[in-house]
Design a protein around this motif. Structure first.
Motif, mmCIF file in Angstrom:
data_model
loop_
_atom_site.group_PDB
_atom_site.id
_atom_site.type_symbol
_atom_site.label_atom_id
_atom_site.label_comp_id
_atom_site.label_asym_id
_atom_site.label_seq_id
_atom_site.Cartn_x
_atom_site.Cartn_y
_atom_site.Cartn_z
ATOM 1 N N GLU A 49 -6.964 -11.826 4.170
ATOM 2 C CA GLU A 49 -7.033 -13.534 2.749
ATOM 3 C C GLU A 49 -6.448 -12.679 0.822
ATOM 4 O OE1 GLU A 49 -11.315 -13.920 3.145
ATOM 5 O OE2 GLU A 49 -10.911 -13.914 5.013
ATOM 6 N N GLY A 50 -5.630 -13.023 0.927
ATOM 7 C CA GLY A 50 -4.738 -11.965 -0.216
ATOM 8 C C GLY A 50 -4.659 -10.692 -1.152
ATOM 9 N N VAL A 66 -5.509 14.478 12.803
ATOM 10 C CA VAL A 66 -5.403 13.193 11.268
ATOM 11 C C VAL A 66 -6.621 13.709 10.316
ATOM 12 C CG1 VAL A 66 -4.574 11.034 11.052
ATOM 13 C CG2 VAL A 66 -4.002 12.344 12.916
ATOM 14 N N PHE A 67 -5.832 13.300 9.454
ATOM 15 C CA PHE A 67 -6.731 13.158 8.595
ATOM 16 C C PHE A 67 -6.621 11.952 8.335
ATOM 17 C CE2 PHE A 67 -7.468 12.401 3.819
ATOM 18 C CZ PHE A 67 -9.155 12.931 3.575
ATOM 19 N N ALA A 68 -7.619 11.264 7.692
ATOM 20 C CA ALA A 68 -7.372 9.512 7.327
ATOM 21 C C ALA A 68 -8.137 9.329 6.053
ATOM 22 C CB ALA A 68 -7.556 8.440 8.450
ATOM 23 N N ARG A 69 -7.822 8.492 5.371
ATOM 24 C CA ARG A 69 -8.169 8.089 4.312
ATOM 25 C C ARG A 69 -8.444 6.515 4.620
ATOM 26 N NH1 ARG A 69 -8.022 9.720 -1.719
ATOM 27 N NH2 ARG A 69 -10.005 10.707 -1.627
ATOM 28 N N THR A 70 -9.142 5.266 4.190
ATOM 29 C CA THR A 70 -9.549 4.436 3.927
ATOM 30 C C THR A 70 -9.700 3.596 2.611
ATOM 31 O OG1 THR A 70 -9.391 3.947 6.617
ATOM 32 C CG2 THR A 70 -10.172 2.016 4.950
ATOM 33 N N ILE A 71 -9.518 3.139 2.522
ATOM 34 C CA ILE A 71 -9.626 2.012 0.961
ATOM 35 C C ILE A 71 -9.388 0.934 0.817
ATOM 36 C CG2 ILE A 71 -8.951 2.360 -1.931
ATOM 37 C CD1 ILE A 71 -7.503 4.927 -1.330
ATOM 38 N N VAL A 72 -10.434 0.352 0.520
ATOM 39 C CA VAL A 72 -11.088 -1.279 0.655
ATOM 40 C C VAL A 72 -11.484 -1.397 -0.892
ATOM 41 C CG1 VAL A 72 -11.886 -3.059 1.833
ATOM 42 C CG2 VAL A 72 -11.904 -0.958 2.419
ATOM 43 N N PRO A 73 -10.503 -2.245 -1.357
ATOM 44 C CA PRO A 73 -11.053 -3.020 -2.735
ATOM 45 C C PRO A 73 -12.105 -3.303 -2.637
ATOM 46 C CG PRO A 73 -9.239 -4.198 -1.993
ATOM 47 C CD PRO A 73 -9.229 -3.003 -1.069
ATOM 48 N N GLU A 74 -13.590 -3.302 -3.655
ATOM 49 C CA GLU A 74 -14.828 -4.410 -3.821
ATOM 50 C C GLU A 74 -14.690 -5.446 -2.918
ATOM 51 O OE1 GLU A 74 -18.110 -4.388 -6.624
ATOM 52 O OE2 GLU A 74 -16.201 -3.866 -7.023
ATOM 53 N N ARG A 99 -16.063 -9.575 1.441
ATOM 54 C CA ARG A 99 -15.808 -10.601 2.745
ATOM 55 C C ARG A 99 -16.095 -10.333 3.367
ATOM 56 N NH1 ARG A 99 -11.584 -11.762 -1.137
ATOM 57 N NH2 ARG A 99 -9.848 -11.071 0.137
ATOM 58 N N CYS A 100 -15.341 -9.125 4.313
ATOM 59 C CA CYS A 100 -15.913 -8.372 5.103
ATOM 60 C C CYS A 100 -16.555 -7.106 5.098
ATOM 61 C CB CYS A 100 -14.710 -8.213 6.156
ATOM 62 S SG CYS A 100 -13.191 -7.395 5.606
ATOM 63 N N GLY A 101 -16.856 -6.272 5.078
ATOM 64 C CA GLY A 101 -17.910 -5.390 4.189
ATOM 65 C C GLY A 101 -18.372 -4.900 5.952
ATOM 66 N N ASP A 102 -19.414 -5.869 6.335
ATOM 67 C CA ASP A 102 -20.016 -5.518 7.710
ATOM 68 C C ASP A 102 -19.090 -4.558 8.737
ATOM 69 O OD1 ASP A 102 -21.982 -5.599 6.316
ATOM 70 O OD2 ASP A 102 -22.601 -7.512 6.941
ATOM 71 N N GLU A 103 -18.220 -5.515 8.444
ATOM 72 C CA GLU A 103 -16.887 -4.617 10.030
ATOM 73 C C GLU A 103 -16.935 -3.238 9.297
ATOM 74 O OE1 GLU A 103 -14.271 -8.194 10.950
ATOM 75 O OE2 GLU A 103 -14.975 -8.725 9.287
ATOM 76 N N LEU A 104 -16.145 -3.516 8.484
ATOM 77 C CA LEU A 104 -16.121 -2.041 7.440
ATOM 78 C C LEU A 104 -16.836 -0.979 7.474
ATOM 79 C CD1 LEU A 104 -13.763 -3.163 5.813
ATOM 80 C CD2 LEU A 104 -12.974 -2.746 7.338
ATOM 81 N N THR A 105 -17.971 -1.251 6.669
ATOM 82 C CA THR A 105 -19.084 -0.163 7.030
ATOM 83 C C THR A 105 -20.309 0.608 7.771
ATOM 84 O OG1 THR A 105 -20.405 -1.949 5.789
ATOM 85 C CG2 THR A 105 -19.100 -0.948 4.307
#
Length: 187
Positions: free
Chosen positions: A165-166, A88-96, A101-107
């Motif tokens: 959170e919206g 699988v090729f996976a791409r995640t897109i996270v709005p700024e 708010r939760c960057g450390d969890e993701l980055t």
């Protein structure tokens, strides 16, 4: 394998559809994978002895073609590898705004699968699934070929939204030829 971060991002513009908008869904075995409401990571792990996430690249990028028009998004692209074979090729897109708010969890995921975070946290709510069947003649085909997999027909994938959170992050998962061959079996 000639996959390098110099090629990031690999993803290409794909037209995604709600399953009820498609004239025809793929073979039922593949449709089952595309429309599954649970974690794809968990399902993939059940089909192998060794599961690996290989990060192709991650960075804050300006808005991407074919994706929701956001001024800046954090993009992460990975390969999900089963017993040494990329599936699988996976791409995640996270709005700024969500990344703020939760960057450390993701980055800070590194080579850990995002699916584990999304499905183990009450903070993310899984949302709608969209699917696409397409003939790749661009970067995804070149990526598959660099992995020793020939694109000999349609590729299929799904895109899933996760709300927190919206704001929504989007995970797109494209089944590479090796996965398609396994799922569809001998034809």
């Amino acid at each position: 394998m000639s996959v390098t971060s110099l090629s990031f991002p690999y993803g290409e513009s794909i037209c995604w559809y709600s399953p009820d908008e498609l004239d025809r869904l793929p073979d039922s075995a593949l449709a089952d994978w595309l429309l599954a409401s649970g974690s794809l990571t968990a399902r993939l792990r059940a089909h192998c002895s060794q599961f690996e996430v290989r990060v192709l690249g991650e960075a804050m990028l300006p808005g991407l073609p074919g994706e929701p028009q956001l001024p800046h998004t954090w993009v992460r692209e990975v390969l999900l590898i089963l017993d040494g074979t990329p599936w699988v090729f996976a791409r995640t897109i996270v709005p700024e705004a969500l990344l703020t708010r939760c960057g450390d969890e993701l980055t800070a995921l590194g080579d850990r699968p995002l699916g584990e975070l999304l499905f183990s946290s009450d903070l993310f709510t899984p949302g709608r699934i969209e699917i696409a069947g397409f003939h790749s003649c661009g970067t995804l085909a070149r990526l598959a070929e660099s992995l020793g997999q020939n694109v000999h027909g349609r590729l299929w994938g799904r895109r899933r939204y996760f709300e927190r959170e919206g704001d929504e992050l989007i995970v797109s998962e494209i089944f590479l030829p090796a996965a398609m061959d396994y799922i569809l079996g001998p034809q």
